[in-house]
Design a protein around this motif. Structure first.
Motif, PDB file in Angstrom:
ATOM      1  N   ARG A 150       0.861  -1.185   0.000  1.00 16.12           N
ATOM      2  CA  ARG A 150       0.000   0.000   0.000  1.00 16.12           C
ATOM      3  C   ARG A 150       0.892   1.227   0.000  1.00 16.12           C
ATOM      4  NH1 ARG A 150      -1.897   3.532   3.575  1.00 16.12           N
ATOM      5  NH2 ARG A 150      -1.051   2.360   5.350  1.00 16.12           N
ATOM      6  N   ARG A 151       0.808   2.000  -1.073  1.00 15.75           N
ATOM      7  CA  ARG A 151       1.623   3.204  -1.187  1.00 15.75           C
ATOM      8  C   ARG A 151       1.188   4.238  -0.161  1.00 15.75           C
ATOM      9  NH1 ARG A 151       2.108   5.827  -7.041  1.00 15.75           N
ATOM     10  NH2 ARG A 151       2.908   3.705  -7.413  1.00 15.75           N
ATOM     11  N   LYS A 152       2.143   4.951   0.412  1.00 18.04           N
ATOM     12  CA  LYS A 152       1.829   6.023   1.352  1.00 18.04           C
ATOM     13  C   LYS A 152       0.889   7.029   0.702  1.00 18.04           C
ATOM     14  CE  LYS A 152       4.626   4.869   4.833  1.00 18.04           C
ATOM     15  NZ  LYS A 152       4.140   4.519   6.180  1.00 18.04           N
ATOM     16  N   GLY A 153      -0.156   7.382   1.413  1.00 20.32           N
ATOM     17  CA  GLY A 153      -1.133   8.319   0.894  1.00 20.32           C
ATOM     18  C   GLY A 153      -2.259   7.677   0.121  1.00 20.32           C
ATOM     19  N   SER A 154      -2.186   6.357  -0.099  1.00 19.47           N
ATOM     20  CA  SER A 154      -3.238   5.644  -0.820  1.00 19.47           C
ATOM     21  C   SER A 154      -4.012   4.751   0.144  1.00 19.47           C
ATOM     22  CB  SER A 154      -2.641   4.795  -1.946  1.00 19.47           C
ATOM     23  OG  SER A 154      -3.623   3.975  -2.534  1.00 19.47           O
ATOM     24  N   ALA A 155      -5.306   4.686  -0.054  1.00 15.78           N
ATOM     25  CA  ALA A 155      -6.136   3.830   0.792  1.00 15.78           C
ATOM     26  C   ALA A 155      -6.227   2.411   0.244  1.00 15.78           C
ATOM     27  CB  ALA A 155      -7.540   4.423   0.918  1.00 15.78           C
ATOM     28  N   GLU A 156      -5.778   2.204  -1.002  1.00 19.48           N
ATOM     29  CA  GLU A 156      -5.954   0.919  -1.669  1.00 19.48           C
ATOM     30  C   GLU A 156      -4.684   0.090  -1.596  1.00 19.48           C
ATOM     31  OE1 GLU A 156      -7.789  -0.827  -5.861  1.00 19.48           O
ATOM     32  OE2 GLU A 156      -7.240   1.281  -5.686  1.00 19.48           O
ATOM     33  N   ALA A 157      -4.833  -1.163  -1.175  1.00 17.95           N
ATOM     34  CA  ALA A 157      -3.704  -2.084  -1.129  1.00 17.95           C
ATOM     35  C   ALA A 157      -3.700  -2.961  -2.374  1.00 17.95           C
ATOM     36  CB  ALA A 157      -3.765  -2.949   0.116  1.00 17.95           C
ATOM     37  N   ALA A 158      -2.520  -3.316  -2.823  1.00 16.00           N
ATOM     38  CA  ALA A 158      -2.344  -4.232  -3.947  1.00 16.00           C
ATOM     39  C   ALA A 158      -1.845  -5.557  -3.391  1.00 16.00           C
ATOM     40  CB  ALA A 158      -1.339  -3.659  -4.942  1.00 16.00           C
ATOM     41  N   THR A 159      -2.575  -6.634  -3.669  1.00 15.37           N
ATOM     42  CA  THR A 159      -2.253  -7.942  -3.111  1.00 15.37           C
ATOM     43  C   THR A 159      -1.985  -8.941  -4.231  1.00 15.37           C
ATOM     44  OG1 THR A 159      -3.600  -7.538  -1.149  1.00 15.37           O
ATOM     45  CG2 THR A 159      -3.095  -9.826  -1.660  1.00 15.37           C
ATOM     46  N   PHE A 160      -0.937  -9.737  -4.036  1.00 15.88           N
ATOM     47  CA  PHE A 160      -0.546 -10.753  -5.003  1.00 15.88           C
ATOM     48  C   PHE A 160      -0.274 -12.053  -4.248  1.00 15.88           C
ATOM     49  CE2 PHE A 160       0.620  -6.575  -6.380  1.00 15.88           C
ATOM     50  CZ  PHE A 160       0.169  -6.517  -7.687  1.00 15.88           C
ATOM     51  N   ARG A 161      -0.815 -13.138  -4.771  1.00 16.05           N
ATOM     52  CA  ARG A 161      -0.545 -14.463  -4.213  1.00 16.05           C
ATOM     53  C   ARG A 161      -0.163 -15.355  -5.380  1.00 16.05           C
ATOM     54  NH1 ARG A 161      -4.474 -18.881  -1.343  1.00 16.05           N
ATOM     55  NH2 ARG A 161      -2.824 -20.092  -0.351  1.00 16.05           N
ATOM     56  N   TYR A 162       1.047 -15.896  -5.332  1.00 17.18           N
ATOM     57  CA  TYR A 162       1.555 -16.618  -6.497  1.00 17.18           C
ATOM     58  C   TYR A 162       2.489 -17.752  -6.098  1.00 17.18           C
ATOM     59  CZ  TYR A 162       5.482 -13.289  -5.816  1.00 17.18           C
ATOM     60  OH  TYR A 162       6.502 -12.530  -5.298  1.00 17.18           O
ATOM     61  N   HIS A 163       2.689 -18.668  -7.042  1.00 11.80           N
ATOM     62  CA  HIS A 163       3.499 -19.859  -6.792  1.00 11.80           C
ATOM     63  C   HIS A 163       4.272 -20.193  -8.062  1.00 11.80           C
ATOM     64  CE1 HIS A 163       4.754 -23.915  -5.915  1.00 11.80           C
ATOM     65  NE2 HIS A 163       4.138 -23.933  -4.753  1.00 11.80           N
ATOM     66  N   PRO A 164       5.600 -20.056  -8.054  1.00 12.07           N
ATOM     67  CA  PRO A 164       6.388 -20.461  -9.225  1.00 12.07           C
ATOM     68  C   PRO A 164       6.268 -21.966  -9.461  1.00 12.07           C
ATOM     69  CG  PRO A 164       7.661 -19.066  -7.730  1.00 12.07           C
ATOM     70  CD  PRO A 164       6.430 -19.465  -6.994  1.00 12.07           C
ATOM     71  N   ILE A 165       6.300 -22.359 -10.742  1.00 15.63           N
ATOM     72  CA  ILE A 165       6.141 -23.758 -11.120  1.00 15.63           C
ATOM     73  C   ILE A 165       7.375 -24.193 -11.904  1.00 15.63           C
ATOM     74  CG2 ILE A 165       4.724 -25.410 -12.405  1.00 15.63           C
ATOM     75  CD1 ILE A 165       2.397 -23.413 -12.096  1.00 15.63           C
ATOM     76  N   PRO A 166       8.110 -25.196 -11.431  1.00 20.25           N
ATOM     77  CA  PRO A 166       9.258 -25.681 -12.206  1.00 20.25           C
ATOM     78  C   PRO A 166       8.785 -26.445 -13.443  1.00 20.25           C
ATOM     79  CG  PRO A 166       8.898 -27.045 -10.252  1.00 20.25           C
ATOM     80  CD  PRO A 166       7.926 -25.891 -10.157  1.00 20.25           C
ATOM     81  N   PRO A 167       9.703 -26.627 -14.411  1.00 19.39           N
ATOM     82  CA  PRO A 167      11.120 -26.250 -14.393  1.00 19.39           C
ATOM     83  C   PRO A 167      11.331 -24.820 -14.880  1.00 19.39           C
ATOM     84  CG  PRO A 167      10.645 -27.474 -16.379  1.00 19.39           C
ATOM     85  CD  PRO A 167       9.359 -27.444 -15.584  1.00 19.39           C
TER      86      PRO A 167
END
Length: 255
Positions: A150-167
Protein backbone atom coordinates in the motif's frame (compact mmCIF):
# COMPACT_ATOMS: atom_id res chain seq x y z
CA UNK A 1 16.97 14.34 -27.88
CA UNK A 2 14.98 12.84 -30.72
CA UNK A 3 13.19 9.54 -30.33
CA UNK A 4 14.73 6.42 -31.81
CA UNK A 5 13.94 5.94 -35.48
CA UNK A 6 14.42 2.17 -35.55
CA UNK A 7 13.72 -0.47 -32.90
CA UNK A 8 16.61 -2.53 -31.54
CA UNK A 9 17.87 -5.43 -33.63
CA UNK A 10 18.12 -8.89 -32.11
CA UNK A 11 21.91 -8.44 -32.04
CA UNK A 12 21.51 -5.23 -30.01
CA UNK A 13 19.20 -6.98 -27.57
CA UNK A 14 21.65 -9.83 -27.05
CA UNK A 15 24.58 -7.40 -26.69
CA UNK A 16 22.90 -5.82 -23.66
CA UNK A 17 23.85 -8.92 -21.66
CA UNK A 18 27.54 -7.99 -21.85
CA UNK A 19 28.98 -6.57 -18.65
CA UNK A 20 29.46 -2.80 -19.10
CA UNK A 21 32.52 -0.78 -18.23
CA UNK A 22 32.33 1.80 -15.48
CA UNK A 23 31.95 1.90 -11.71
CA UNK A 24 29.53 -0.37 -9.87
CA UNK A 25 27.53 1.54 -7.28
CA UNK A 26 25.30 -1.18 -5.83
CA UNK A 27 25.23 -4.93 -5.36
CA UNK A 28 21.95 -6.75 -4.70
CA UNK A 29 20.05 -10.01 -4.96
CA UNK A 30 16.54 -10.26 -6.42
CA UNK A 31 14.30 -13.07 -5.16
CA UNK A 32 10.75 -14.39 -5.65
CA UNK A 33 10.11 -12.35 -8.80
CA UNK A 34 6.68 -12.41 -10.41
CA UNK A 35 6.03 -10.74 -13.76
CA UNK A 36 2.47 -9.80 -14.70
CA UNK A 37 2.15 -8.14 -18.12
CA UNK A 38 -0.65 -6.57 -20.11
CA UNK A 39 -0.39 -5.67 -23.79
CA UNK A 40 -1.33 -2.08 -24.61
CA UNK A 41 -1.80 0.19 -27.59
CA UNK A 42 1.65 1.53 -28.43
CA UNK A 43 0.44 5.09 -29.00
CA UNK A 44 -1.13 5.20 -25.53
CA UNK A 45 2.07 4.09 -23.84
CA UNK A 46 4.16 6.44 -26.00
CA UNK A 47 2.10 9.37 -24.73
CA UNK A 48 3.23 8.58 -21.17
CA UNK A 49 6.98 8.59 -21.94
CA UNK A 50 9.49 11.42 -21.60
CA UNK A 51 10.97 12.94 -24.75
CA UNK A 52 13.86 10.84 -26.05
CA UNK A 53 12.34 7.41 -25.38
CA UNK A 54 10.34 5.33 -27.84
CA UNK A 55 7.97 2.56 -26.84
CA UNK A 56 9.34 -0.89 -27.67
CA UNK A 57 6.86 -3.44 -29.04
CA UNK A 58 6.48 -7.20 -29.34
CA UNK A 59 3.86 -8.76 -31.63
CA UNK A 60 2.69 -5.24 -32.43
CA UNK A 61 1.90 -4.33 -28.83
CA UNK A 62 3.47 -2.23 -26.13
CA UNK A 63 3.64 -4.03 -22.78
CA UNK A 64 3.22 -2.77 -19.23
CA UNK A 65 4.06 -4.86 -16.21
CA UNK A 66 3.76 -5.20 -12.45
CA UNK A 67 6.65 -6.92 -10.68
CA UNK A 68 6.78 -7.82 -6.97
CA UNK A 69 10.30 -8.65 -5.81
CA UNK A 70 12.18 -9.39 -2.59
CA UNK A 71 15.35 -7.26 -2.48
CA UNK A 72 18.17 -8.85 -0.49
CA UNK A 73 21.66 -7.74 0.61
CA UNK A 74 21.33 -4.38 -1.17
CA UNK A 75 24.48 -2.37 -0.49
CA UNK A 76 27.33 -0.43 -2.03
CA UNK A 77 29.96 -2.71 -3.48
CA UNK A 78 32.62 -3.86 -0.96
CA UNK A 79 30.32 -2.89 1.94
CA UNK A 80 28.70 -5.69 3.99
CA UNK A 81 24.91 -5.93 4.31
CA UNK A 82 23.37 -3.85 7.09
CA UNK A 83 20.64 -5.45 9.22
CA UNK A 84 17.19 -3.84 8.79
CA UNK A 85 18.52 -1.75 5.88
CA UNK A 86 19.80 -4.12 3.17
CA UNK A 87 16.69 -6.34 2.92
CA UNK A 88 13.38 -4.88 1.77
CA UNK A 89 10.46 -5.34 -0.63
CA UNK A 90 9.57 -3.60 -3.88
CA UNK A 91 6.65 -3.45 -6.26
CA UNK A 92 7.48 -1.88 -9.61
CA UNK A 93 5.37 -0.78 -12.57
CA UNK A 94 7.22 -0.65 -15.85
CA UNK A 95 7.15 -0.56 -19.61
CA UNK A 96 9.69 -1.24 -22.36
CA UNK A 97 11.45 1.37 -24.44
CA UNK A 98 14.54 2.20 -26.47
CA UNK A 99 16.55 5.38 -26.79
CA UNK A 100 17.78 7.42 -29.76
CA UNK A 101 20.63 4.94 -30.30
CA UNK A 102 18.30 1.95 -30.41
CA UNK A 103 19.36 0.66 -27.00
CA UNK A 104 16.54 -1.30 -25.31
CA UNK A 105 15.62 -0.92 -21.67
CA UNK A 106 12.98 -0.41 -19.00
CA UNK A 107 11.12 2.74 -18.05
CA UNK A 108 9.68 2.64 -14.54
CA UNK A 109 6.45 4.45 -13.78
CA UNK A 110 6.97 3.72 -10.08
CA UNK A 111 8.89 1.58 -7.61
CA UNK A 112 7.03 1.21 -4.31
CA UNK A 113 9.37 0.26 -1.46
CA UNK A 114 9.14 -0.31 2.30
CA UNK A 115 12.69 0.84 3.11
CA UNK A 116 12.69 4.66 3.57
CA UNK A 117 16.47 4.99 3.19
CA UNK A 118 16.39 3.05 -0.09
CA UNK A 119 13.60 5.30 -1.39
CA UNK A 120 15.42 8.54 -0.66
CA UNK A 121 18.79 7.25 -1.87
CA UNK A 122 17.41 5.92 -5.16
CA UNK A 123 15.55 9.16 -5.82
CA UNK A 124 18.61 11.33 -5.26
CA UNK A 125 21.43 9.21 -6.66
CA UNK A 126 19.77 7.10 -9.34
CA UNK A 127 16.88 9.41 -10.36
CA UNK A 128 14.43 6.52 -10.00
CA UNK A 129 10.75 7.09 -9.20
CA UNK A 130 10.68 5.37 -5.82
CA UNK A 131 7.64 5.73 -3.57
CA UNK A 132 7.28 5.09 0.15
CA UNK A 133 4.99 2.14 0.84
CA UNK A 134 3.92 -0.31 3.51
CA UNK A 135 4.68 -3.78 2.15
CA UNK A 136 4.40 -7.20 3.78
CA UNK A 137 5.32 -10.53 2.22
CA UNK A 138 5.89 -14.13 3.19
CA UNK A 139 6.07 -17.69 1.88
CA UNK A 140 3.92 -20.47 3.34
CA UNK A 141 4.77 -24.16 3.72
CA UNK A 142 3.35 -24.98 0.28
CA UNK A 143 5.56 -22.39 -1.41
CA UNK A 144 2.82 -19.82 -2.03
CA UNK A 145 4.13 -16.25 -1.90
CA UNK A 146 1.83 -13.63 -0.37
CA UNK A 147 2.72 -10.01 -1.15
CA UNK A 148 0.69 -6.94 -0.16
CA UNK A 149 1.66 -3.31 -0.81
CA UNK A 150 0.00 0.00 0.00
CA UNK A 151 1.62 3.20 -1.19
CA UNK A 152 1.83 6.02 1.35
CA UNK A 153 -1.13 8.32 0.89
CA UNK A 154 -3.24 5.64 -0.82
CA UNK A 155 -6.14 3.83 0.79
CA UNK A 156 -5.95 0.92 -1.67
CA UNK A 157 -3.70 -2.08 -1.13
CA UNK A 158 -2.34 -4.23 -3.95
CA UNK A 159 -2.25 -7.94 -3.11
CA UNK A 160 -0.55 -10.75 -5.00
CA UNK A 161 -0.54 -14.46 -4.21
CA UNK A 162 1.55 -16.62 -6.50
CA UNK A 163 3.50 -19.86 -6.79
CA UNK A 164 6.39 -20.46 -9.23
CA UNK A 165 6.14 -23.76 -11.12
CA UNK A 166 9.26 -25.68 -12.21
CA UNK A 167 11.12 -26.25 -14.39
CA UNK A 168 12.92 -22.99 -15.13
CA UNK A 169 15.00 -22.20 -18.21
CA UNK A 170 16.71 -19.27 -19.90
CA UNK A 171 14.41 -17.37 -22.26
CA UNK A 172 15.08 -17.99 -25.94
CA UNK A 173 15.82 -15.02 -28.19
CA UNK A 174 12.71 -13.76 -29.95
CA UNK A 175 10.22 -15.01 -27.37
CA UNK A 176 7.93 -12.85 -25.27
CA UNK A 177 9.88 -13.86 -22.16
CA UNK A 178 13.12 -12.65 -23.72
CA UNK A 179 11.55 -9.34 -24.77
CA UNK A 180 10.03 -8.72 -21.33
CA UNK A 181 12.75 -9.95 -18.98
CA UNK A 182 16.09 -9.66 -20.75
CA UNK A 183 16.58 -5.96 -20.03
CA UNK A 184 19.84 -4.59 -18.67
CA UNK A 185 19.34 -0.84 -18.98
CA UNK A 186 17.01 1.40 -16.95
CA UNK A 187 15.97 4.80 -18.25
CA UNK A 188 15.07 7.59 -15.85
CA UNK A 189 13.99 11.21 -16.22
CA UNK A 190 13.89 14.16 -13.86
CA UNK A 191 10.53 15.41 -12.61
CA UNK A 192 10.18 17.76 -15.57
CA UNK A 193 10.99 14.93 -17.99
CA UNK A 194 13.77 17.01 -19.54
CA UNK A 195 16.96 15.19 -18.52
CA UNK A 196 17.35 11.50 -19.27
CA UNK A 197 19.75 9.10 -17.62
CA UNK A 198 20.52 5.46 -18.31
CA UNK A 199 21.52 2.99 -15.61
CA UNK A 200 23.11 -0.32 -16.55
CA UNK A 201 22.57 -3.47 -14.54
CA UNK A 202 24.41 -6.75 -14.94
CA UNK A 203 23.27 -10.22 -13.92
CA UNK A 204 23.09 -13.74 -15.31
CA UNK A 205 20.15 -14.28 -17.68
CA UNK A 206 16.96 -15.02 -15.80
CA UNK A 207 15.87 -18.60 -15.33
CA UNK A 208 12.21 -18.16 -16.27
CA UNK A 209 9.35 -20.41 -15.20
CA UNK A 210 5.57 -20.49 -15.25
CA UNK A 211 3.64 -19.24 -12.23
CA UNK A 212 0.23 -19.93 -10.78
CA UNK A 213 -1.38 -16.68 -9.64
CA UNK A 214 -4.29 -16.95 -7.23
CA UNK A 215 -4.69 -13.23 -6.57
CA UNK A 216 -3.48 -10.08 -8.29
CA UNK A 217 -4.25 -6.36 -8.26
CA UNK A 218 -4.44 -3.82 -11.06
CA UNK A 219 -4.30 -0.78 -8.76
CA UNK A 220 -0.57 -0.11 -9.38
CA UNK A 221 -1.37 0.28 -13.09
CA UNK A 222 -4.20 2.66 -12.33
CA UNK A 223 -1.84 4.74 -10.19
CA UNK A 224 0.38 5.01 -13.28
CA UNK A 225 -2.56 6.25 -15.34
CA UNK A 226 -3.04 2.94 -17.18
CA UNK A 227 -6.33 1.26 -16.29
CA UNK A 228 -6.83 -2.34 -17.56
CA UNK A 229 -10.48 -2.19 -16.41
CA UNK A 230 -10.48 -5.67 -14.93
CA UNK A 231 -8.65 -7.31 -17.83
CA UNK A 232 -6.52 -10.22 -16.66
CA UNK A 233 -2.78 -10.20 -17.42
CA UNK A 234 -1.87 -11.28 -20.95
CA UNK A 235 1.42 -12.85 -19.86
CA UNK A 236 2.47 -14.34 -16.52
CA UNK A 237 5.80 -15.81 -15.49
CA UNK A 238 8.21 -15.99 -12.56
CA UNK A 239 11.99 -15.93 -12.36
CA UNK A 240 14.53 -17.49 -10.05
CA UNK A 241 16.96 -15.53 -7.91
CA UNK A 242 19.68 -13.45 -9.58
CA UNK A 243 22.58 -11.48 -8.14
CA UNK A 244 22.87 -8.09 -9.80
CA UNK A 245 25.29 -5.19 -10.05
CA UNK A 246 24.05 -1.64 -10.66
CA UNK A 247 26.34 0.84 -12.43
CA UNK A 248 26.55 4.61 -12.11
CA UNK A 249 23.93 6.62 -14.03
CA UNK A 250 24.91 7.97 -17.45
CA UNK A 251 23.55 11.32 -18.59
CA UNK A 252 22.07 11.00 -22.09
CA UNK A 253 22.96 13.89 -24.36
CA UNK A 254 21.14 14.85 -27.52
CA UNK A 255 21.84 12.57 -30.43
Amino acid sequence: MSAGLYPPTEAQRLAERQRPAGPVVLWQRWENLLFLHWHWEAATVQSTLPTGLTVDTHDGWAWVGIVPVFMRDVRPRFVPPVPLVSDFLELNVRTYVYDAWGRPGIYFYSLDCNQPLAVETARRLLYLRYEHADIAAGINDQGWINFTSRRKGSAEAATFRYHPIPPAAEAASGTAEFFLLERYRLFTADEAGERLHAIRVCHAPYQVQPAQVYEWSESPLRQAGLDPRGRAPDHICAAQTVEAETFAPERLESS
